[in-house]
Structure formats: structure tokens, C-alpha cells
Design a protein around this motif. Structure first.
Motif, PDB file in Angstrom:
ATOM      1  N   SER A 251       0.823  -1.203   0.000  1.00  0.00           N
ATOM      2  CA  SER A 251       0.000   0.000   0.000  1.00  0.00           C
ATOM      3  C   SER A 251       0.860   1.258   0.000  1.00  0.00           C
ATOM      4  O   SER A 251       2.037   1.234   0.382  1.00  0.00           O
ATOM      5  CB  SER A 251      -0.912   0.017   1.228  1.00  0.00           C
ATOM      6  N   PRO A 252       0.285   2.405  -0.395  1.00  0.00           N
ATOM      7  CA  PRO A 252       1.010   3.674  -0.296  1.00  0.00           C
ATOM      8  C   PRO A 252       1.453   3.983   1.132  1.00  0.00           C
ATOM      9  O   PRO A 252       2.489   4.628   1.332  1.00  0.00           O
ATOM     10  CB  PRO A 252      -0.012   4.706  -0.798  1.00  0.00           C
ATOM     11  N   LEU A 253       0.695   3.533   2.116  1.00  0.00           N
ATOM     12  CA  LEU A 253       1.103   3.764   3.501  1.00  0.00           C
ATOM     13  C   LEU A 253       2.353   2.961   3.846  1.00  0.00           C
ATOM     14  O   LEU A 253       3.219   3.436   4.594  1.00  0.00           O
ATOM     15  CB  LEU A 253      -0.033   3.413   4.464  1.00  0.00           C
ATOM     16  N   ILE A 254       2.458   1.749   3.313  1.00  0.00           N
ATOM     17  CA  ILE A 254       3.675   0.962   3.527  1.00  0.00           C
ATOM     18  C   ILE A 254       4.847   1.630   2.817  1.00  0.00           C
ATOM     19  O   ILE A 254       5.980   1.651   3.328  1.00  0.00           O
ATOM     20  CB  ILE A 254       3.489  -0.480   3.033  1.00  0.00           C
ATOM     21  N   GLU A 255       4.604   2.182   1.629  1.00  0.00           N
ATOM     22  CA  GLU A 255       5.665   2.913   0.931  1.00  0.00           C
ATOM     23  C   GLU A 255       6.200   4.039   1.809  1.00  0.00           C
ATOM     24  O   GLU A 255       7.414   4.217   1.955  1.00  0.00           O
ATOM     25  CB  GLU A 255       5.126   3.486  -0.379  1.00  0.00           C
ATOM     26  N   ASP A 256       5.305   4.813   2.403  1.00  0.00           N
ATOM     27  CA  ASP A 256       5.716   5.896   3.294  1.00  0.00           C
ATOM     28  C   ASP A 256       6.520   5.353   4.476  1.00  0.00           C
ATOM     29  O   ASP A 256       7.578   5.892   4.824  1.00  0.00           O
ATOM     30  CB  ASP A 256       4.473   6.639   3.798  1.00  0.00           C
ATOM     31  N   ALA A 257       6.028   4.279   5.089  1.00  0.00           N
ATOM     32  CA  ALA A 257       6.700   3.711   6.260  1.00  0.00           C
ATOM     33  C   ALA A 257       8.089   3.197   5.903  1.00  0.00           C
ATOM     34  O   ALA A 257       9.068   3.414   6.645  1.00  0.00           O
ATOM     35  CB  ALA A 257       5.849   2.585   6.849  1.00  0.00           C
ATOM     36  N   MET A 258       8.229   2.525   4.767  1.00  0.00           N
ATOM     37  CA  MET A 258       9.522   1.971   4.375  1.00  0.00           C
ATOM     38  C   MET A 258      10.511   3.078   4.026  1.00  0.00           C
ATOM     39  O   MET A 258      11.699   2.985   4.346  1.00  0.00           O
ATOM     40  CB  MET A 258       9.343   1.014   3.208  1.00  0.00           C
ATOM     41  N   GLN A 259      10.026   4.124   3.375  1.00  0.00           N
ATOM     42  CA  GLN A 259      10.918   5.240   3.075  1.00  0.00           C
ATOM     43  C   GLN A 259      11.409   5.895   4.359  1.00  0.00           C
ATOM     44  O   GLN A 259      12.589   6.279   4.465  1.00  0.00           O
ATOM     45  CB  GLN A 259      10.198   6.271   2.201  1.00  0.00           C
ATOM     46  N   ALA A 260      10.526   6.050   5.345  1.00  0.00           N
ATOM     47  CA  ALA A 260      10.929   6.646   6.624  1.00  0.00           C
ATOM     48  C   ALA A 260      11.981   5.789   7.318  1.00  0.00           C
ATOM     49  O   ALA A 260      12.927   6.309   7.924  1.00  0.00           O
ATOM     50  CB  ALA A 260       9.704   6.836   7.518  1.00  0.00           C
ATOM     51  N   GLN A 261      11.834   4.471   7.232  1.00  0.00           N
ATOM     52  CA  GLN A 261      12.835   3.570   7.805  1.00  0.00           C
ATOM     53  C   GLN A 261      14.195   3.776   7.123  1.00  0.00           C
ATOM     54  O   GLN A 261      15.236   3.854   7.782  1.00  0.00           O
ATOM     55  CB  GLN A 261      12.379   2.120   7.633  1.00  0.00           C
ATOM     56  N   LEU A 262      14.166   3.885   5.788  1.00  0.00           N
ATOM     57  CA  LEU A 262      15.414   4.088   5.055  1.00  0.00           C
ATOM     58  C   LEU A 262      16.064   5.418   5.412  1.00  0.00           C
ATOM     59  O   LEU A 262      17.298   5.530   5.448  1.00  0.00           O
ATOM     60  CB  LEU A 262      15.158   4.013   3.553  1.00  0.00           C
ATOM     61  N   ASP A 263      15.243   6.435   5.683  1.00  0.00           N
ATOM     62  CA  ASP A 263      15.782   7.744   6.059  1.00  0.00           C
ATOM     63  C   ASP A 263      16.696   7.647   7.273  1.00  0.00           C
ATOM     64  O   ASP A 263      17.809   8.200   7.288  1.00  0.00           O
ATOM     65  CB  ASP A 263      14.636   8.722   6.385  1.00  0.00           C
ATOM     66  N   VAL A 264      16.228   6.944   8.293  1.00  0.00           N
ATOM     67  CA  VAL A 264      17.020   6.875   9.528  1.00  0.00           C
ATOM     68  C   VAL A 264      18.095   5.804   9.453  1.00  0.00           C
ATOM     69  O   VAL A 264      19.174   5.957  10.042  1.00  0.00           O
ATOM     70  CB  VAL A 264      16.111   6.676  10.767  1.00  0.00           C
ATOM     71  N   GLN A 265      17.841   4.739   8.708  1.00  0.00           N
ATOM     72  CA  GLN A 265      18.878   3.721   8.524  1.00  0.00           C
ATOM     73  C   GLN A 265      20.104   4.311   7.845  1.00  0.00           C
ATOM     74  O   GLN A 265      21.245   3.968   8.179  1.00  0.00           O
ATOM     75  CB  GLN A 265      18.338   2.557   7.688  1.00  0.00           C
ATOM     76  N   ALA A 266      19.864   5.203   6.885  1.00  0.00           N
ATOM     77  CA  ALA A 266      20.972   5.806   6.147  1.00  0.00           C
ATOM     78  C   ALA A 266      21.890   6.608   7.056  1.00  0.00           C
ATOM     79  O   ALA A 266      23.066   6.828   6.731  1.00  0.00           O
ATOM     80  CB  ALA A 266      20.425   6.705   5.035  1.00  0.00           C
ATOM     81  N   LEU A 267      21.381   7.052   8.195  1.00  0.00           N
ATOM     82  CA  LEU A 267      22.184   7.827   9.135  1.00  0.00           C
ATOM     83  C   LEU A 267      22.779   6.959  10.243  1.00  0.00           C
ATOM     84  O   LEU A 267      23.398   7.484  11.172  1.00  0.00           O
ATOM     85  CB  LEU A 267      21.329   8.941   9.748  1.00  0.00           C
ATOM     86  N   GLY A 268      22.565   5.641  10.150  1.00  0.00           N
ATOM     87  CA  GLY A 268      23.219   4.715  11.065  1.00  0.00           C
ATOM     88  C   GLY A 268      22.475   4.431  12.357  1.00  0.00           C
ATOM     89  O   GLY A 268      23.058   3.833  13.272  1.00  0.00           O
ATOM     90  N   TYR A 269      21.218   4.801  12.448  1.00  0.00           N
ATOM     91  CA  TYR A 269      20.476   4.545  13.684  1.00  0.00           C
ATOM     92  C   TYR A 269      20.115   3.064  13.793  1.00  0.00           C
ATOM     93  O   TYR A 269      19.930   2.370  12.785  1.00  0.00           O
ATOM     94  CB  TYR A 269      19.222   5.416  13.745  1.00  0.00           C
ATOM     95  N   ASP A 270      19.989   2.592  15.049  1.00  0.00           N
ATOM     96  CA  ASP A 270      19.816   1.166  15.291  1.00  0.00           C
ATOM     97  C   ASP A 270      18.344   0.759  15.291  1.00  0.00           C
ATOM     98  O   ASP A 270      17.444   1.558  15.055  1.00  0.00           O
ATOM     99  CB  ASP A 270      20.485   0.765  16.609  1.00  0.00           C
ATOM    100  N   ASP A 271      18.121  -0.541  15.588  1.00  0.00           N
ATOM    101  CA  ASP A 271      16.777  -1.102  15.522  1.00  0.00           C
ATOM    102  C   ASP A 271      15.825  -0.468  16.528  1.00  0.00           C
ATOM    103  O   ASP A 271      14.611  -0.402  16.280  1.00  0.00           O
ATOM    104  CB  ASP A 271      16.822  -2.616  15.740  1.00  0.00           C
ATOM    105  N   ASP A 272      16.332  -0.014  17.664  1.00  0.00           N
ATOM    106  CA  ASP A 272      15.463   0.632  18.648  1.00  0.00           C
ATOM    107  C   ASP A 272      14.817   1.888  18.064  1.00  0.00           C
ATOM    108  O   ASP A 272      13.635   2.165  18.300  1.00  0.00           O
ATOM    109  CB  ASP A 272      16.250   0.993  19.911  1.00  0.00           C
TER     110      ASP A 272
END
Length: 451
Positions: A251-272
Motif C-alpha cells: 500500500s502507499p502507507l507501507i511505501e511511506d513507512a519503508m521510506q521513513a525507515q530508510l531515512d534513519v537507517q541511512a544515518l546509522g540509527y539502530d533497531d530501537d
């Protein structure tokens, strides 16, 4: 209104790609716009830009922007970078019948201008008149005709969709149209997938009518957001196939959620931190899916809990970052009165995919950050396990658009289309089959033998 609110307003225009190029093409050199082929069947397409110059695309995937130097030689940059390209193109007099290309090994030489049969038309959907165009290759016998369902851009597909020329040069008819609220079509721009699917179904009916006996198979190719719309249109029309490029089976909502995850992953933040980000996107998704009737209190509590944490301002996604940057009442005002696109946030594509009874091709960009592919690949594997007629091609090292890229200090910059992408698309559209290798793509054929 204040600087902060202006940032929010203009940022909202980019949700789901809505803020992409809405300019008109620069037609200073319109007489050169065409596809050209050589004796080996290779294609060079010349397309307009909204700025000075032209864009060339080779059927191998190489591309660049070119401008004239005053002596009749055109040169420019590689892909969408600022790096100089060795490619040189010389056109004949306007309108030219050929071009000469140098600087591209394997593609150098003379190319003859293609002159396909072109039928401009206007057709009706939901009492709106939409502008379309059928482009047929000048070959004997019936050909496949593909209806090009474009993404979330507001620009005119009649002006800017290069596949309307490139595919006919490769033996596939194309029907291109300006979706409602764009280009020469009537109505208001929308991201309501139900309406857009009805429009695409009307486009397919018009393509069949115009093509008549020249049409063999007729179906859809949906790109990006069109990957949600085209399959839905296939369930309400007499389509013979559906091809999707860099679209999602989530869904488009999952697209938004996955992009947000990538945003913070790219900066090295952990699973918490990722868990907290998912809490936020779940809350923003609930607000959007309910048309602001649910989830406001939960979202306010999460913002209060996390807004002082260092990762908070890094969250973007398609829409969540905008919702976090302003009071919800302010976001709602801007969303409804500035964007106003009626986006189908809660749309779930898998039931639609399971109801399609025609062949499907899904082309995936492995490194796509606009339409993250992990969940889509799992869903496609599930459909194939169910013995559905779905073929999958995954191009490594490619981003949205099936574009190869380089990493720069400013982010990714596209260099070319992935080798084999255009050829793969044309082969499958012509015959329903994939033959041999397509660059470095991993191809998983349909489990169904009779295409």
C-alpha cells in the motif's frame, strides 16, 4: 504565514511525486523530436526537455542531455549528472530524416528517422474529456498495443513520455494520454486510484477502437504509481496483459513507512530507533487512511515523546515528515487545500493482483528508495508460488525508474537506464515471453507455460 509554513506548503507539493516537473516542453528544436533506428535495429530516441536542449536515449539504456554548439554538433552531459559525455550527435536540416551519432561504442553511425502512424484523439471517462495519442509502427500485420499509465507526475505524458516513440521503434504500438488534470486533459489532478483506473480502462477502449484490426494484444504498462493503477484497470477492462515498472505490491502507507525507515537507517540509527519510527508511521497512516477521523491523539503523544530525540528530524517518508513538522490542524489545512489529490492511501494491491487473469510482468529496481522493493518481491514470490501468470525481472544497482546511479555528496544521481531494460520490456510486450539475458537482470519466468 511564516517561513516554516511556506516550507511545509511547498514540501507538500512533492508528496508521492506530485511536485515533479509541471513545465511545458521547450520546443525550440521540436523538429528533431523522434526515434531513429540503424540497420541493426538499435534505437536512439530524441525527447524534449522543459529547459533548453534535448535528451537522447539509446535502446541500450545510455542517455544524456545535449545542446548545440553552433556548428551543427550537439553534445552535453552523461545521464542526469554534470559530467561531460563523449557522445556527439549531428542532425540534418529541420525536419531531419537522419542523425549521426559518435562516442557510444556499438551505437556509432547513421540512424534513420522513424515515421510511425500517429492518431491524436480525445475520449471520455466519467464525463471528462481526456487527450490521447495512438502511435503504431509501420510494419505489416497486427502489433501489440500498450496503454502507458504514467505515475504521480503532473506533467503532460503527451509531451514527455518517451516510450510513446521508443516502443514503436522497437515494434510495439503505444497509446499515451494525459491523465485528468494534466496537460491537455480536462478535470482536476487526483491520486484516487479508482478514478485513475477507470480513466485507464477508457484509454484502453479508445486504443482498441483506433487500432482496429492493427491491434493484436492490448494491455497496460504502469510505471511507479501506475503500478497500482494499471492492475486495477485490468480488472475492469478487456486487457490482455499488464506490465509494471518500479511499482509496489504494497500500500502507499507501507511505501511511506519503508521510506521513513530508510531515512534513519541511512544515518546509522539502530533497531530501537526503527521501532519508534514505525510507531510514528503507523500513527500517521491511521490519520490519513481515516481521512483525519482517527489517530490524532496517538500521533500527538508520539510527537511529544520523540520530538527531542536526535533522529526525529531525519524522518521523511512520502508524507510522515510533513505531518511531523507542523501541528496536525495546520497540516490538514495545507493537505486539503493545497494538495487536494484524494490519494488512495489505504489501497491494498494484493487482492487486485490475485484477481487478474492475464499475464503480468513486474520489473523491479533492486535499490529503489522511492518504492522500496523488499515487500513487493516477497509478494511476487507468493503469487508465483500460487502458480499465477507472473514474470519478474530484478535489475541490480538500479533505483526508481530502473536507473543506474552514482552516490554523491548531494545524494544519488542517475547515470543511465539499466542495460537490457528497454529490450526486456519490448520483448515481453511483443510476445509475452522473455528471451535470453537482459543485462545483469535476474529474471524469474512465469510458472505458467501457456502465455
Amino acid at each position: 504565514m511564516g517561513i516554516r509554513w511556506l516550507v511545509v506548503v511547498f514540501g507538500l507539493l512533492g508528496i508521492c511525486g506530485c511536485g515533479e516537473d509541471v513545465s511545458v516542453p521547450d520546443l525550440t528544436y521540436a523538429c528533431h523530436i523522434a526515434s531513429y533506428t540503424n540497420d541493426s535495429g538499435q534505437v536512439v530516441d530524441i525527447a524534449p526537455l522543459s529547459v533548453a536542449g534535448l535528451r537522447w536515449r539509446a535502446s541500450s539504456g545510455e542517455t544524456g542531455r545535449i545542446t548545440p554548439d553552433g556548428s551543427g554538433v550537439w553534445s552535453g552531459t552523461r545521464g542526469w549528472t554534470e559530467d561531460a559525455s563523449p557522445v556527439r550527435i549531428r542532425f540534418g536540416d529541420c525536419p531531419g530524416v537522419a542523425l549521426e551519432l559518435t562516442g557510444l561504442p556499438g551505437f556509432n553511425g547513421t540512424y534513420t528517422r522513424q515515421r510511425p502512424e500517429v492518431f491524436d484523439t480525445r475520449f471520455v471517462s466519467h464525463d471528462l474529456t481526456l487527450a490521447g495519442r495512438l502511435v503504431l509502427p509501420r510494419v505489416s500485420g497486427p502489433v501489440t498495443v500498450v496503454v502507458l499509465v504514467h505515475g504521480s507526475e503532473r506533467s503532460s505524458a503527451l509531451d514527455f513520455n518517451h516510450l510513446q516513440r521508443l516502443l514503436p521503434a522497437l515494434g510495439v504500438g503505444a497509446f499515451v494520454y494525459d491523465k485528468r488534470g494534466t496537460g491537455a486533459s480536462d478535470g482536476d489532478y487526483t491520486q484516487n486510484f479508482e478514478l485513475l483506473a477507470d480513466d485507464a480502462a477508457a484509454a484502453l477502449a479508445e486504443a482498441r477502437r483506433l487500432a482496429g484490426s492493427r491491434a493484436a494484444r492490448v494491455g497496460y504498462q504502469g510505471a511507479s504509481q501506475g503500478g497500482w493503477v494499471a492492475p486495477l484497470a485490468a480488472t475492469r477492462s478487456a486487457a490482455d496483459f499488464v506490465a509494471v515498472s518500479f511499482g509496489m505490491l504494497e500500500s502507499p502507507l507501507i511505501e511511506d513507512a519503508m521510506q521513513a525507515q530508510l531515512d534513519v537507517q541511512a544515518l546509522g540509527y539502530d533497531d530501537d530507533v526503527l521501532v519508534k519510527v514505525r510507531e510514528l508511521t503507523d500513527a500517521t497512516g491511521r490519520v490519513l487512511a481515516s481521512d483525519f477521523k482517527e489517530g490524532a491523539d496517538e500521533l500527538a503523544a508520539l510527537k511529544q515523546a520523540y520530538s527531542d530525540e536526535e533522529w526525529f528530524d531525519a524522518v521523511r517518508g512520502e508524507v510522515t515528515g510533513h505531518m511531523l513538522s507542523a501541528p496536525l490542524w495546520g497540516f490538514r489545512f495545507v493537505y486539503q487545500y493545497v494538495l487536494g489529490a484524494d490519494t488512495s492511501w489505504g489501497y491494498e494491491p494484493m487482492p487486485t493482483a490475485r484477481s487478474i487473469d492475464v499475464p503480468v510482468l513486474w520489473v523491479v529496481a533492486a535499490d529503489d528508495v522511492e518504492a522500496p522493493p523488499q515487500g513487493t518481491l516477497r509478494a511476487l514470490a507468493e503469487l508465483q508460488t500460487e502458480q499465477r501468470d507472473v514474470a519478474v525481472a530484478v535489475f541490480p544497482d538500479s533505483d526508481h525508474g530502473i536507473l543506474n546511479y552514482i552516490e554523491t555528496a548531494a545524494g544519488r544521481v542517475s547515470t543511465r537506464y539499466a542495460d537490457g531494460y528497454f529490450r526486456l520490456l519490448a520483448d515481453w510486450l511483443r510476445s509475452g515471453e522473455l528471451q535470453g539475458a537482459y543485462g545483469s537482470a535476474t529474471v524469474v519466468p512465469s510458472p505458467v507455460n501457456d502465455l
